[in-house]
Design a protein around this motif. Structure first.
Motif, PDB file in Angstrom:
ATOM      1  N   SER A 233       0.829  -1.199   0.000  1.00 35.39           N
ATOM      2  CA  SER A 233       0.000   0.000   0.000  1.00 35.39           C
ATOM      3  C   SER A 233       0.867   1.254   0.000  1.00 35.39           C
ATOM      4  O   SER A 233       0.622   2.193  -0.764  1.00 35.39           O
ATOM      5  N   LEU A 234       1.906   1.263   0.831  1.00 35.67           N
ATOM      6  CA  LEU A 234       2.806   2.418   0.887  1.00 35.67           C
ATOM      7  C   LEU A 234       3.550   2.602  -0.424  1.00 35.67           C
ATOM      8  O   LEU A 234       3.741   3.728  -0.899  1.00 35.67           O
ATOM      9  N   LYS A 235       3.950   1.513  -1.025  1.00 37.44           N
ATOM     10  CA  LYS A 235       4.660   1.587  -2.299  1.00 37.44           C
ATOM     11  C   LYS A 235       3.758   2.151  -3.387  1.00 37.44           C
ATOM     12  O   LYS A 235       4.148   3.064  -4.134  1.00 37.44           O
ATOM     13  N   ASN A 236       2.531   1.632  -3.477  1.00 36.03           N
ATOM     14  CA  ASN A 236       1.597   2.079  -4.507  1.00 36.03           C
ATOM     15  C   ASN A 236       1.105   3.499  -4.269  1.00 36.03           C
ATOM     16  O   ASN A 236       0.693   4.179  -5.207  1.00 36.03           O
ATOM     17  N   ALA A 237       1.127   3.942  -3.007  1.00 39.65           N
ATOM     18  CA  ALA A 237       0.618   5.277  -2.675  1.00 39.65           C
ATOM     19  C   ALA A 237       1.703   6.351  -2.731  1.00 39.65           C
ATOM     20  O   ALA A 237       1.432   7.517  -2.441  1.00 39.65           O
ATOM     21  N   GLY A 238       2.924   5.964  -3.066  1.00 41.14           N
ATOM     22  CA  GLY A 238       3.955   6.961  -3.320  1.00 41.14           C
ATOM     23  C   GLY A 238       4.859   7.297  -2.160  1.00 41.14           C
ATOM     24  O   GLY A 238       5.409   8.412  -2.117  1.00 41.14           O
ATOM     25  N   LEU A 239       5.062   6.369  -1.221  1.00 41.79           N
ATOM     26  CA  LEU A 239       6.046   6.624  -0.162  1.00 41.79           C
ATOM     27  C   LEU A 239       7.425   6.792  -0.796  1.00 41.79           C
ATOM     28  O   LEU A 239       7.739   6.154  -1.799  1.00 41.79           O
ATOM     29  N   ALA A 249      13.323  -2.857   7.845  1.00 43.99           N
ATOM     30  CA  ALA A 249      14.034  -2.765   9.125  1.00 43.99           C
ATOM     31  C   ALA A 249      13.143  -2.153  10.200  1.00 43.99           C
ATOM     32  O   ALA A 249      13.190  -2.563  11.370  1.00 43.99           O
ATOM     33  N   ALA A 250      12.316  -1.168   9.816  1.00 45.59           N
ATOM     34  CA  ALA A 250      11.414  -0.539  10.783  1.00 45.59           C
ATOM     35  C   ALA A 250      10.375  -1.540  11.283  1.00 45.59           C
ATOM     36  O   ALA A 250      10.088  -1.610  12.486  1.00 45.59           O
ATOM     37  N   LEU A 273       5.914   3.473  13.835  1.00 47.25           N
ATOM     38  CA  LEU A 273       6.447   3.194  12.499  1.00 47.25           C
ATOM     39  C   LEU A 273       6.752   4.497  11.762  1.00 47.25           C
ATOM     40  O   LEU A 273       7.811   4.632  11.124  1.00 47.25           O
ATOM     41  N   TYR A 274       5.850   5.455  11.859  1.00 50.07           N
ATOM     42  CA  TYR A 274       6.080   6.773  11.235  1.00 50.07           C
ATOM     43  C   TYR A 274       7.342   7.412  11.797  1.00 50.07           C
ATOM     44  O   TYR A 274       8.164   7.955  11.050  1.00 50.07           O
ATOM     45  N   ALA A 275       7.514   7.329  13.110  1.00 49.42           N
ATOM     46  CA  ALA A 275       8.698   7.923  13.742  1.00 49.42           C
ATOM     47  C   ALA A 275       9.975   7.270  13.232  1.00 49.42           C
ATOM     48  O   ALA A 275      10.966   7.955  12.936  1.00 49.42           O
ATOM     49  N   LEU A 276       9.968   5.957  13.092  1.00 44.04           N
ATOM     50  CA  LEU A 276      11.162   5.253  12.608  1.00 44.04           C
ATOM     51  C   LEU A 276      11.475   5.606  11.163  1.00 44.04           C
ATOM     52  O   LEU A 276      12.650   5.685  10.778  1.00 44.04           O
ATOM     53  N   LEU A 277      10.448   5.811  10.373  1.00 41.74           N
ATOM     54  CA  LEU A 277      10.659   6.097   8.953  1.00 41.74           C
ATOM     55  C   LEU A 277      11.046   7.550   8.692  1.00 41.74           C
ATOM     56  O   LEU A 277      11.466   7.887   7.578  1.00 41.74           O
ATOM     57  N   THR A 278      10.892   8.393   9.695  1.00 39.62           N
ATOM     58  CA  THR A 278      11.248   9.803   9.503  1.00 39.62           C
ATOM     59  C   THR A 278      12.558  10.172  10.190  1.00 39.62           C
ATOM     60  O   THR A 278      12.931  11.344  10.230  1.00 39.62           O
ATOM     61  N   ILE A 279      13.228   9.162  10.745  1.00 35.72           N
ATOM     62  CA  ILE A 279      14.584   9.377  11.259  1.00 35.72           C
ATOM     63  C   ILE A 279      15.492   8.354  10.611  1.00 35.72           C
ATOM     64  O   ILE A 279      15.044   7.372  10.027  1.00 35.72           O
TER      65      ILE A 279
END
Length: 281
Positions: A233-239, A249-250, A273-279
């Motif tokens: 979903s994240l891949k298709n939605a443009g992360l 890893a997250a 998860l959001y916190a891990l992906l933004t650091i």
């Protein structure tokens, strides 16, 4: 303001409820009192009221709060609203679409607590709640009157069909609960279904989210393809490519299945998860 007073006011100012704006004026004084009690207002409180209408609820709030910002989109009701609030120097009437008002700027100068009270029309309920939570994360409480279906989306737990970005945002903000059922007869004109009042109280230890707007965008991407895995979903939605690279890893750090779906995750897990992906991992 009771039913007779409200109907007299509508006749005096030749106000006809506008269906396209979802206008249903609250005419039951007991519900007004209940909303005031739930808001627990004091002289240090600024109330942002969205959808002031002819001021039946606004007047009650103004008697108890330090200040009230009453937002109303419909120019036709403004003469009646101004007349009802004429004696209240602590009230500011703002003729605007609440979706277009910068709520952060609106309350920036107030030194005390900010609370939101709103009778939300169905057609803009979700966008408005998202806007409130994104622009006023420091708000101490929200008292919202809305249709049951909209309340279900806000209060939905994981693994329920209604669970999505607005439920996650709300849970990260604080504790939400259904307080009262409001019968259709409490409004004029009478809507087809009953409403409910929910209370959202800001958590004492709120999640540390640096950018609520970016967090909301992340959640929209998580739930964009509900039947797919979170990763797909994240891949298709443009992360972003970097965040996609860090995603396995997250998920592993949070001890989550790599094939997990967004609707299986709690708000705590999604915020982490959001916190891990933004650091930098």
């Amino acid at each position: 303001m009771n039913r007779k007073q409200t109907l007299d006011l509508l006749r005096k100012y030749d106000i006809r409820p506008t269906r396209s704006l979802g206008q249903n004026f609250l005419v039951d004084e007991s519900v007004v009192v209940d909303i005031g009690k739930l808001a627990e207002l004091g002289s240090d409180d600024l109330v942002v009221e969205i959808g002031a209408g002819v001021g039946g609820l606004t007047e009650h709030l103004a008697r108890r709060a330090g200040a009230v910002c009453a937002l109303e989109i419909d120019a036709h009701v403004l003469p009646a609203l101004r007349a009802v609030l004429h004696g209240f120097s602590n009230c500011t009437i703002i003729h605007a679409d609440a979706l277009q008002v910068n709520l952060t700027d609106l309350v920036a100068a107030w030194p005390g607590q900010v609370k939101v009270v709103a009778n939300l029309p169905y057609y803009i309920t979700t966008p408005l709640i998202k806007k409130i939570l994104i622009e006023l994360p420091g708000c101490s409480a929200l008292i919202l009157m809305l249709q049951k279906e909209a309340a279900d989306r806000i209060l939905a737990p994981p693994m329920r069909r209604a669970y999505g970005p607005v439920a996650v945002l709300t849970a990260c903000f604080g504790t939400a609960s259904r307080k009262l059922k409001v019968p259709a007869d409490a409004f004029f004109p009478r809507p087809n279904i009953d409403s409910v009042i929910i209370q959202v109280v800001r958590a004492d230890q709120q999640f540390s989210i640096a950018d609520w707007e970016e967090f909301h965008l992340f959640l929209e991407r998580c739930f964009a393809h509900r039947r797919k895995t979170l990763a797909n979903s994240l891949k298709n939605a443009g992360l972003s490519a970097d965040q996609l690279l860090n995603l396995p890893a997250a998920l592993a750090r949070l001890e989550l299945d790599p094939d997990v779906r967004a609707d299986h995750l709690t708000h705590e897990q999604l915020a982490a998860l959001y916190a891990l992906l933004t650091i930098e991992l």
